[in-house]
Design a protein around this motif. Structure first.
Motif, PDB file in Angstrom:
ATOM      1  N   GLU A   3       0.783  -1.262  -0.312  1.00 32.63           N
ATOM      2  CA  GLU A   3       0.095   0.087   0.134  1.00 32.63           C
ATOM      3  C   GLU A   3       0.807   1.300   0.103  1.00 32.63           C
ATOM      4  O   GLU A   3       0.348   2.227  -0.258  1.00 32.63           O
ATOM      5  N   ALA A   4       2.032   1.221   0.543  1.00 37.15           N
ATOM      6  CA  ALA A   4       3.102   2.517   0.314  1.00 37.15           C
ATOM      7  C   ALA A   4       3.597   2.669  -0.810  1.00 37.15           C
ATOM      8  O   ALA A   4       4.088   3.947  -0.872  1.00 37.15           O
ATOM      9  N   ILE A   5       3.619   2.189  -1.703  1.00 37.57           N
ATOM     10  CA  ILE A   5       4.076   2.326  -3.201  1.00 37.57           C
ATOM     11  C   ILE A   5       3.354   3.391  -3.981  1.00 37.57           C
ATOM     12  O   ILE A   5       1.940   3.451  -3.941  1.00 37.57           O
ATOM     13  N   ASN A   6       3.857   4.417  -4.489  1.00 32.37           N
ATOM     14  CA  ASN A   6       3.147   5.343  -5.347  1.00 32.37           C
ATOM     15  C   ASN A   6       3.334   4.514  -6.796  1.00 32.37           C
ATOM     16  O   ASN A   6       4.195   4.687  -7.457  1.00 32.37           O
ATOM     17  N   TRP A   7       2.030   3.688  -7.045  1.00 29.38           N
ATOM     18  CA  TRP A   7       2.380   2.730  -8.391  1.00 29.38           C
ATOM     19  C   TRP A   7       2.516   3.623  -9.471  1.00 29.38           C
ATOM     20  O   TRP A   7       3.402   3.170 -10.409  1.00 29.38           O
ATOM     21  N   PRO A   8       1.835   4.666  -9.835  1.00 26.42           N
ATOM     22  CA  PRO A   8       1.991   5.271 -11.020  1.00 26.42           C
ATOM     23  C   PRO A   8       3.348   5.879 -11.335  1.00 26.42           C
ATOM     24  O   PRO A   8       4.199   5.603 -12.337  1.00 26.42           O
ATOM     25  N   GLN A   9       4.117   6.347 -10.221  1.00 36.32           N
ATOM     26  CA  GLN A   9       5.411   7.032 -10.395  1.00 36.32           C
ATOM     27  C   GLN A   9       6.421   5.867 -10.450  1.00 36.32           C
ATOM     28  O   GLN A   9       7.351   5.815 -11.053  1.00 36.32           O
ATOM     29  N   ALA A  10       6.256   4.900  -9.566  1.00 37.69           N
ATOM     30  CA  ALA A  10       7.393   3.737  -9.192  1.00 37.69           C
ATOM     31  C   ALA A  10       7.158   2.850 -10.454  1.00 37.69           C
ATOM     32  O   ALA A  10       8.288   2.207 -10.898  1.00 37.69           O
ATOM     33  N   MET A  11       6.309   2.786 -11.246  1.00 38.32           N
ATOM     34  CA  MET A  11       6.239   1.838 -12.557  1.00 38.32           C
ATOM     35  C   MET A  11       6.176   2.713 -13.839  1.00 38.32           C
ATOM     36  O   MET A  11       5.673   2.172 -15.021  1.00 38.32           O
ATOM     37  N   GLY A  58     -15.129  -5.897   0.184  1.00 36.65           N
ATOM     38  CA  GLY A  58     -16.628  -5.802   0.206  1.00 36.65           C
ATOM     39  C   GLY A  58     -17.272  -5.115  -1.116  1.00 36.65           C
ATOM     40  O   GLY A  58     -18.569  -5.030  -0.833  1.00 36.65           O
ATOM     41  N   HIS A  59     -16.724  -4.751  -1.890  1.00 37.49           N
ATOM     42  CA  HIS A  59     -17.098  -4.105  -3.128  1.00 37.49           C
ATOM     43  C   HIS A  59     -17.900  -5.016  -3.819  1.00 37.49           C
ATOM     44  O   HIS A  59     -17.317  -6.360  -3.859  1.00 37.49           O
ATOM     45  N   ASP A  60     -18.666  -4.701  -4.957  1.00 37.95           N
ATOM     46  CA  ASP A  60     -19.219  -5.739  -5.828  1.00 37.95           C
ATOM     47  C   ASP A  60     -18.638  -5.265  -7.118  1.00 37.95           C
ATOM     48  O   ASP A  60     -18.880  -6.141  -8.206  1.00 37.95           O
ATOM     49  N   SER A  61     -17.919  -4.136  -7.410  1.00 40.12           N
ATOM     50  CA  SER A  61     -17.034  -4.027  -8.494  1.00 40.12           C
ATOM     51  C   SER A  61     -15.820  -3.105  -8.226  1.00 40.12           C
ATOM     52  O   SER A  61     -15.636  -2.650  -7.062  1.00 40.12           O
ATOM     53  N   LEU A  62     -14.982  -2.829  -9.185  1.00 38.52           N
ATOM     54  CA  LEU A  62     -13.877  -1.989  -8.862  1.00 38.52           C
ATOM     55  C   LEU A  62     -14.192  -0.672  -8.778  1.00 38.52           C
ATOM     56  O   LEU A  62     -15.050  -0.002  -9.503  1.00 38.52           O
ATOM     57  N   ARG A  63     -13.633   0.118  -7.834  1.00 40.14           N
ATOM     58  CA  ARG A  63     -13.543   1.621  -7.601  1.00 40.14           C
ATOM     59  C   ARG A  63     -11.995   1.928  -7.257  1.00 40.14           C
ATOM     60  O   ARG A  63     -11.298   0.971  -6.855  1.00 40.14           O
ATOM     61  N   LEU A  64     -12.040   3.242  -7.149  1.00 45.69           N
ATOM     62  CA  LEU A  64     -10.555   3.381  -6.743  1.00 45.69           C
ATOM     63  C   LEU A  64     -10.072   2.856  -5.434  1.00 45.69           C
ATOM     64  O   LEU A  64     -11.062   2.801  -4.392  1.00 45.69           O
ATOM     65  N   GLY A  65      -8.914   2.440  -5.137  1.00 45.78           N
ATOM     66  CA  GLY A  65      -8.416   1.783  -3.876  1.00 45.78           C
ATOM     67  C   GLY A  65      -8.986   0.259  -3.581  1.00 45.78           C
ATOM     68  O   GLY A  65      -8.517  -0.510  -2.807  1.00 45.78           O
ATOM     69  N   THR A  66      -9.603  -0.419  -4.565  1.00 41.18           N
ATOM     70  CA  THR A  66     -10.152  -1.721  -4.299  1.00 41.18           C
ATOM     71  C   THR A  66      -9.111  -2.529  -4.463  1.00 41.18           C
ATOM     72  O   THR A  66      -8.274  -2.396  -5.295  1.00 41.18           O
ATOM     73  N   PHE A  78      -1.901 -10.206  -6.147  1.00 35.85           N
ATOM     74  CA  PHE A  78      -2.668  -9.338  -5.115  1.00 35.85           C
ATOM     75  C   PHE A  78      -2.597  -8.208  -5.891  1.00 35.85           C
ATOM     76  O   PHE A  78      -1.400  -7.670  -6.635  1.00 35.85           O
ATOM     77  N   ALA A  79      -3.544  -7.160  -6.226  1.00 36.06           N
ATOM     78  CA  ALA A  79      -3.524  -5.971  -6.923  1.00 36.06           C
ATOM     79  C   ALA A  79      -4.415  -5.005  -6.169  1.00 36.06           C
ATOM     80  O   ALA A  79      -5.313  -5.332  -5.375  1.00 36.06           O
ATOM     81  N   SER A  80      -4.455  -3.623  -6.514  1.00 40.16           N
ATOM     82  CA  SER A  80      -5.356  -2.855  -6.162  1.00 40.16           C
ATOM     83  C   SER A  80      -5.272  -1.620  -7.139  1.00 40.16           C
ATOM     84  O   SER A  80      -4.509  -1.391  -7.868  1.00 40.16           O
ATOM     85  N   VAL A  81      -6.560  -1.047  -7.246  1.00 40.56           N
ATOM     86  CA  VAL A  81      -7.035  -0.160  -8.462  1.00 40.56           C
ATOM     87  C   VAL A  81      -6.469   1.267  -7.822  1.00 40.56           C
ATOM     88  O   VAL A  81      -6.523   1.686  -6.621  1.00 40.56           O
ATOM     89  N   GLN A  82      -5.612   1.761  -8.733  1.00 41.23           N
ATOM     90  CA  GLN A  82      -4.712   2.961  -8.360  1.00 41.23           C
ATOM     91  C   GLN A  82      -5.121   4.186  -9.157  1.00 41.23           C
ATOM     92  O   GLN A  82      -4.985   5.231  -8.555  1.00 41.23           O
ATOM     93  N   GLU A  83      -5.842   3.890 -10.212  1.00 38.10           N
ATOM     94  CA  GLU A  83      -6.390   5.089 -11.011  1.00 38.10           C
ATOM     95  C   GLU A  83      -7.787   4.713 -11.345  1.00 38.10           C
ATOM     96  O   GLU A  83      -8.106   3.478 -11.692  1.00 38.10           O
ATOM     97  N   PHE A  84      -8.714   5.710 -11.531  1.00 38.07           N
ATOM     98  CA  PHE A  84     -10.127   5.233 -11.541  1.00 38.07           C
ATOM     99  C   PHE A  84     -11.108   6.579 -12.075  1.00 38.07           C
ATOM    100  O   PHE A  84     -11.315   7.568 -11.465  1.00 38.07           O
ATOM    101  N   GLN A  85     -11.071   6.750 -13.474  1.00 41.46           N
ATOM    102  CA  GLN A  85     -11.880   7.825 -14.173  1.00 41.46           C
ATOM    103  C   GLN A  85     -13.114   7.128 -14.878  1.00 41.46           C
ATOM    104  O   GLN A  85     -12.782   6.544 -15.907  1.00 41.46           O
ATOM    105  N   PRO A  86     -14.093   7.207 -14.337  1.00 37.14           N
ATOM    106  CA  PRO A  86     -15.196   6.245 -14.948  1.00 37.14           C
ATOM    107  C   PRO A  86     -15.486   6.425 -16.454  1.00 37.14           C
ATOM    108  O   PRO A  86     -15.428   7.630 -16.922  1.00 37.14           O
ATOM    109  N   THR A  87     -15.575   5.351 -17.087  1.00 40.47           N
ATOM    110  CA  THR A  87     -15.649   5.194 -18.571  1.00 40.47           C
ATOM    111  C   THR A  87     -14.577   5.633 -19.549  1.00 40.47           C
ATOM    112  O   THR A  87     -14.390   5.664 -20.486  1.00 40.47           O
ATOM    113  N   THR A  88     -13.342   6.358 -18.536  1.00 41.47           N
ATOM    114  CA  THR A  88     -12.121   6.585 -19.582  1.00 41.47           C
ATOM    115  C   THR A  88     -10.833   6.145 -19.304  1.00 41.47           C
ATOM    116  O   THR A  88     -10.163   5.756 -20.115  1.00 41.47           O
ATOM    117  N   ARG A  89     -10.613   5.685 -17.883  1.00 39.11           N
ATOM    118  CA  ARG A  89      -9.314   5.342 -17.327  1.00 39.11           C
ATOM    119  C   ARG A  89      -9.449   4.465 -16.142  1.00 39.11           C
ATOM    120  O   ARG A  89      -9.968   5.047 -15.216  1.00 39.11           O
TER     121      ARG A  89
END
Length: 164
Positions: A3-11, A58-66, A78-89
């Protein structure tokens, strides 16, 4: 820890030894494609090699942070949602449980077109497990994502034709 990783920057591509993109024009709306990407119950219909997907928050679909776990191509991930812009990214970062130092970041960008959508995906990877797999077959990840895009386009188009 994860959780401590800044994924977009690190990758970013410049920091990752494995980087590839795939794109495809799809005769389906961004909303239809989005609905498939954020609902992991649909993934086995188009995502090559995906096993069960378990959402951990406990979500039924992906959202930011899931946070989620799945099996991709024989690897428990194991993964987590890092970016979430509905219908675009949407993008997620994660790692195989067998090699936590092997990281991957997968982004999807959906752009409306006159006939449907332009679907573009990019993945960056680093770490010993991914590098070893790439040495065995340098095109394996790119080819898998080509198949993924084609299967996603087919399912999305069929869904729209059934609804329309």
């Amino acid at each position: 820890m994860f959780e401590a990783i800044n994924w977009p920057q690190a990758m970013t591509p410049s920091r990752s030894p494995i980087h590839f993109t795939n794109e495809l024009e799809v005769d389906a709306s961004p909303e239809t494609i989005w609905s498939l990407l954020v609902d992991p119950r649909t993934w086995p219909t188009f995502y090559p090699g995906v096993g069960d997907v378990a959402l951990l928050d406990g979500h039924d679909s992906l959202r930011l942070g899931t946070r989620f776990e799945t099996n991709l191509a024989g690897q428990d991930v194991f993964a987590s949602v890092q970016e979430f812009q509905p219908t675009t990214r949407i993008a997620w970062g994660g790692y195989p449980k067998a090699s936590e130092e092997s990281r991957a970041y997968h982004a999807w960008i959906i752009t409306p077109t006159p006939k449907g959508s332009h679907l573009w995906t990019e993945e960056t990877m680093r770490g010993p497990l991914w590098i070893e797999l790439a040495k065995q077959d340098p095109e394996v990840f790119w080819r898998t994502h080509e198949n993924l895009l084609a299967a996603l386009a087919k399912v999305a188009t069929e869904r729209e034709n059934q609804a329309g």
